[in-house]
Design an enzyme around this catalytic site. Structure first.
Site, PDB file in Angstrom:
ATOM      1  N   SER A 145       0.850  -1.195   0.000  1.00  0.00           N
ATOM      2  CA  SER A 145       0.000   0.000   0.000  1.00  0.00           C
ATOM      3  C   SER A 145       0.880   1.237   0.000  1.00  0.00           C
ATOM      4  CB  SER A 145      -0.886   0.023   1.251  1.00  0.00           C
ATOM      5  OG  SER A 145      -1.590   1.256   1.326  1.00  0.00           O
ATOM      6  N   TYR A 159      -1.690  -0.336  10.316  1.00  0.00           N
ATOM      7  CA  TYR A 159      -1.857  -0.876   8.957  1.00  0.00           C
ATOM      8  C   TYR A 159      -0.681  -0.474   8.081  1.00  0.00           C
ATOM      9  CZ  TYR A 159      -3.755  -1.127   4.170  1.00  0.00           C
ATOM     10  OH  TYR A 159      -3.939  -1.368   2.829  1.00  0.00           O
TER      11      TYR A 159
HETATM   12  P1  NAP Z   1     -11.592  -6.053   0.530  1.00  0.00           P
HETATM   13  O1  NAP Z   1     -12.463  -5.552  -0.568  1.00  0.00           O
HETATM   14  O2  NAP Z   1     -11.937  -5.730   1.950  1.00  0.00           O
HETATM   15  O3  NAP Z   1     -11.411  -7.639   0.361  1.00  0.00           O
HETATM   16  C1  NAP Z   1     -10.642  -8.309   1.303  1.00  0.00           C
HETATM   17  C2  NAP Z   1     -10.470  -9.763   0.897  1.00  0.00           C
HETATM   18  O4  NAP Z   1      -9.556 -10.358   1.817  1.00  0.00           O
HETATM   19  C3  NAP Z   1     -11.747 -10.567   0.975  1.00  0.00           C
HETATM   20  O5  NAP Z   1     -11.699 -11.550  -0.039  1.00  0.00           O
HETATM   21  C4  NAP Z   1     -11.631 -11.230   2.361  1.00  0.00           C
HETATM   22  O6  NAP Z   1     -12.338 -12.473   2.463  1.00  0.00           O
HETATM   23  C5  NAP Z   1     -10.147 -11.493   2.417  1.00  0.00           C
HETATM   24  N1  NAP Z   1      -9.613 -11.666   3.765  1.00  0.00           N
HETATM   25  C6  NAP Z   1      -9.678 -10.810   4.822  1.00  0.00           C
HETATM   26  N2  NAP Z   1      -9.066 -11.338   5.888  1.00  0.00           N
HETATM   27  C7  NAP Z   1      -8.598 -12.552   5.497  1.00  0.00           C
HETATM   28  C8  NAP Z   1      -7.896 -13.587   6.151  1.00  0.00           C
HETATM   29  N3  NAP Z   1      -7.520 -13.500   7.447  1.00  0.00           N
HETATM   30  N4  NAP Z   1      -7.609 -14.720   5.446  1.00  0.00           N
HETATM   31  C9  NAP Z   1      -7.964 -14.840   4.139  1.00  0.00           C
HETATM   32  N5  NAP Z   1      -8.632 -13.890   3.474  1.00  0.00           N
HETATM   33  C10 NAP Z   1      -8.952 -12.754   4.152  1.00  0.00           C
HETATM   34  O7  NAP Z   1     -10.091  -5.502   0.338  1.00  0.00           O
HETATM   35  P2  NAP Z   1      -9.369  -4.809  -0.924  1.00  0.00           P
HETATM   36  O8  NAP Z   1      -9.590  -3.354  -0.852  1.00  0.00           O
HETATM   37  O9  NAP Z   1      -9.660  -5.546  -2.167  1.00  0.00           O
HETATM   38  O10 NAP Z   1      -7.842  -5.018  -0.501  1.00  0.00           O
HETATM   39  C11 NAP Z   1      -7.042  -6.072  -1.026  1.00  0.00           C
HETATM   40  C12 NAP Z   1      -5.601  -5.776  -0.639  1.00  0.00           C
HETATM   41  O11 NAP Z   1      -5.211  -4.525  -1.187  1.00  0.00           O
HETATM   42  C13 NAP Z   1      -5.385  -5.658   0.867  1.00  0.00           C
HETATM   43  O12 NAP Z   1      -4.150  -6.235   1.210  1.00  0.00           O
HETATM   44  C14 NAP Z   1      -5.344  -4.168   1.103  1.00  0.00           C
HETATM   45  O13 NAP Z   1      -4.604  -3.833   2.251  1.00  0.00           O
HETATM   46  C15 NAP Z   1      -4.662  -3.710  -0.173  1.00  0.00           C
HETATM   47  N6  NAP Z   1      -4.901  -2.294  -0.484  1.00  0.00           N
HETATM   48  C16 NAP Z   1      -6.148  -1.841  -0.724  1.00  0.00           C
HETATM   49  C17 NAP Z   1      -6.340  -0.490  -1.014  1.00  0.00           C
HETATM   50  C18 NAP Z   1      -7.697   0.091  -1.298  1.00  0.00           C
HETATM   51  O14 NAP Z   1      -7.809   1.326  -1.349  1.00  0.00           O
HETATM   52  N7  NAP Z   1      -8.733  -0.714  -1.482  1.00  0.00           N
HETATM   53  C19 NAP Z   1      -5.235   0.367  -1.059  1.00  0.00           C
HETATM   54  C20 NAP Z   1      -3.965  -0.143  -0.814  1.00  0.00           C
HETATM   55  C21 NAP Z   1      -3.800  -1.483  -0.530  1.00  0.00           C
HETATM   56  P3  NAP Z   1     -13.861 -12.528   3.114  1.00  0.00           P
HETATM   57  O15 NAP Z   1     -14.762 -11.982   2.065  1.00  0.00           O
HETATM   58  O16 NAP Z   1     -14.092 -13.973   3.380  1.00  0.00           O
HETATM   59  O17 NAP Z   1     -13.789 -11.671   4.338  1.00  0.00           O
END
Ligand code: NAP
Length: 250
Positions: A145, A159
């Protein structure tokens, strides 16, 4: 990765992970869609991929639980025959809070999922892909991130610090396995439109901060997925230990 391969995406059921799974499947790869709790979302995504002629397998595992991670990788190889790539995408944020308000439980949970989980998955992937262990090589992409550089003051320094740990793991592991057929890179997203912001109690976060982004808008999960697919592919054959920002500018 120019031909069909097996790609495991942690947290592949929603948001950025789901976009990566769709794009990898569309490129002809068999995808493992890992999820933690929401089986419905994972099953729906896999059904969609299969309906369009792709191969997808939904597997539950909390990446913070060692036994579940080992089972996830064993099942992948048992059902799909091999493993060629890992995307360490599963990650969580917490509600906005200052460091002087953080509980030990919250910090532990954050690091258990974002750091321990990524390490356990990387370990299992290296054990199966490294030529040192009789594997055929492969690729790992860690989703970090921009928070790792910015620190996220007043929101979630825990985080940001967990993502900085993942950036450092990317550099060290890349060097460790560079002669074992495995490339390890990071993709560092900025503000992306997914459900993660609502999960941290800030559903309007992308819109609120859009003005601070040089391009003036949040990103879409597909825009991150395209960078991940490039790093996994043979097009990036001489790229390892790198971190690619996908953030609309810095
Ligand atoms: P999201 O929409 O909240 O989706 C999270 C995913 O992770 C879901 O599939 C969830 O499964 C799974 N998950 C959560 N805890 C878990 C665990 N302990 N074991 C296995 N799976 C788990 O998140 P996102 O925004 O797509 O983010 C994906 C990645 O990108 C993350 O690492 C986040 O930190 C990074 N990121 C995101 C952003 C942003 O702005 N969105 C920016 C920078 C970095 P369930 O559905 O079963 O809960």
């Amino acid at each position: 990765m120019s031909q069909a391969h097996v790609v495991l995406i942690t947290g592949g059921s929603r948001g950025i992970g789901a976009a990566i799974a769709r794009l990898a499947a569309a490129a002809g790869h068999a995808v493992v869609v890992n999820y933690a709790r929401q089986a419905d979302a994972a099953q729906r995504l896999c059904a969609d991929i299969v309906a369009t002629g792709g191969q997808a397998l939904a597997l539950q595992a909390d990446v913070a639980q060692e036994a579940e991670v080992v089972h996830l990788f064993d099942e992948t190889v048992r059902q799909l025959g091999r493993l060629d790539a890992l995307v360490n995408n599963a990650g969580v944020v917490g509600p906005a809070a200052r460091v002087d308000e953080l509980s030990a439980e919250r910090i532990t949970r954050m690091f258990a999922t974002n750091v321990l989980g990524s390490f356990l998955c990387a370990r299992e992937a290296v054990r199966r892909m490294s030529t040192r262990h009789g594997g055929a090589g492969g690729a790992i992409v860690n989703i970090t991130s921009r928070a790792a550089d910015l620190g996220s003051p007043g929101e979630y320094v825990d985080y940001a610090a967990s993502k900085a740990a993942l950036e450092t793991m990317t550099v060290g592991l890349a060097r460790e396995v560079a002669r074992e057929g495995i490339r390890v890179n990071a993709v560092s997203p900025g503000l992306i439109n997914t459900g993660i912001h609502a999960s941290g109690g800030q559903p309007d976060r992308v819109q609120r901060f859009a003005d601070r982004i040089p391009m003036g808008r949040g990103g879409e999960p597909e825009e991150v997925a395209r960078a991940v697919l490039w790093l996994l592919s043979d097009q990036a054959s001489y790229v390892t230990g790198a971190s690619l920002e996908v953030s609309g500018g810095r």
